[in-house]
Design an enzyme around this catalytic site. Structure first.
Site, mmCIF file in Angstrom:
data_model
loop_
_atom_site.group_PDB
_atom_site.id
_atom_site.type_symbol
_atom_site.label_atom_id
_atom_site.label_comp_id
_atom_site.label_asym_id
_atom_site.label_seq_id
_atom_site.Cartn_x
_atom_site.Cartn_y
_atom_site.Cartn_z
ATOM 1 N N LEU A 99 75.123 58.921 -8.703
ATOM 2 C CA LEU A 99 76.397 59.352 -9.289
ATOM 3 C C LEU A 99 76.739 60.818 -9.095
ATOM 4 C CD1 LEU A 99 76.283 57.366 -12.637
ATOM 5 C CD2 LEU A 99 77.189 56.664 -10.423
ATOM 6 N N LYS A 100 75.716 61.697 -8.977
ATOM 7 C CA LYS A 100 75.978 63.136 -8.850
ATOM 8 C C LYS A 100 76.919 63.606 -9.956
ATOM 9 C CE LYS A 100 73.722 63.698 -4.907
ATOM 10 N NZ LYS A 100 73.124 62.367 -4.771
ATOM 11 N N ILE A 101 76.637 63.191 -11.179
ATOM 12 C CA ILE A 101 77.514 63.505 -12.307
ATOM 13 C C ILE A 101 77.355 64.947 -12.751
ATOM 14 C CG2 ILE A 101 77.921 63.021 -14.757
ATOM 15 C CD1 ILE A 101 77.268 60.151 -14.209
#
Length: 291
Positions: A99-101
């Site tokens: 997700l690379k949130i």
């Protein structure tokens, strides 16, 4: 049985520890797609075609697909991110949303995001990766939502640029992230389960650290990135870790070992053979380790 336990069973069934990363950069896709782009075929249609054929090519030899949302953030392509994830699940693969949130600053926002990706009647992912630096407000909603729905979470502890911040801290944040992963996992693991629903993303470049982490975290599933030379992360049964390969599979058609296959039988066949070879490379390393 939680999602990570199910993944472990699938590893045994397929005799595979390989994860196919899916991070498609349009400019690096096979020539047929460059030609399609030039005649006006949309990026969305090109990505859909490449991703589905890629999944079909690797499905026999991998246990999971890891899909990076960064490569689908273009306004014309984001709508197919979920579509591709569901296609992979229908292909009988464990699907990880990378997700690379960032920027989650409230508990409610985190729960809304977690519900969108892990909830609903047809959730697109079996597990997602989460950055521990989001703090408890950002991480806890994902873990709780995942556990409630029988899914998993991988805590992102590996970042090649992390030293820019980490080396300037008074404590070792990588160690702390590992400890958090293990402690969060214990909260949601039953006595009957071998593996926690909370795994950890780790790098493949430090074999001594790998063996130490395996001993410290016996109930944690590791998602290994950065190479296939990582036998130290596996337990005595050859389980406990999955290994991600992205460019080596997606762009196998460019590699010397597979160029002839790509030219004669297509890029899909080159990817299929590369996936088989990567799977066997890991399996052979484990055999050598056990002797």
């Amino acid at each position: 049985m939680n999602a990570i336990e199910c993944l472990s069973e699938e590893m045994k069934r397929k005799n595979s520890r390989l994860v196919a990363g899916l991070a498609p950069r349009i400019s690096e896709l096979p020539p047929i797609y460059q030609a399609a782009l030039k005649i006006g075929i949309s990026k969305k249609d090109i990505l859909r075609d490449f991703c589905t054929k890629y999944i079909d090519s690797v499905a026999q030899h991998v246990v999971a697909i890891k899909i990076e949302n960064e490569f689908f953030k273009d306004k014309d392509c984001f709508s197919i991110y979920r579509e591709i994830a569901l296609y992979a699940r229908l292909s009988d693969l464990f699907v990880i949303g990378d997700l690379k949130i960032s920027g989650i600053n409230s508990n409610l926002k985190a729960y809304a995001y977690a519900k969108a990706l892990l909830g609903g009647k047809y959730p697109p992912f079996d597990a997602v990766t989460i950055n521990p630096y989001l703090g408890i407000n950002g991480v806890n909603p994902f873990i709780k939502t995942a556990v409630k729905n029988g899914q998993g979470v991988f805590i992102e502890t590996s970042n090649k640029f992390s030293c820019e911040i980490q080396d300037r801290m008074w404590f070792d944040p990588i160690d702390y992230a590992y400890e958090l992963s293990a402690s969060w996992g214990k909260l949601f693991t039953t006595e009957e389960e071998r593996y926690s629903p909370v795994g950890a993303v780790v790098g493949a470049t430090h074999p001594k650290e790998a063996e130490a982490l395996r001993k410290r975290m016996p109930n944690t599933m590791f998602l290994v990135s950065g190479g296939t030379r990582c036998s130290g992360y596996f337990d005595e049964e050859g389980l406990g870790a999955i290994v991600s390969s992205s460019r080596g599979l997606m762009y196998a058609y460019k590699r010397d070992a597979y160029k002839d296959i790509a030219e004669n039988e297509g890029w899909e066949k080159a990817t299929e053979v590369a996936a088989f070879d990567a799977k066997e490379e890991i399996n052979q390393a484990l055999k050598r380790k056990s002797k």
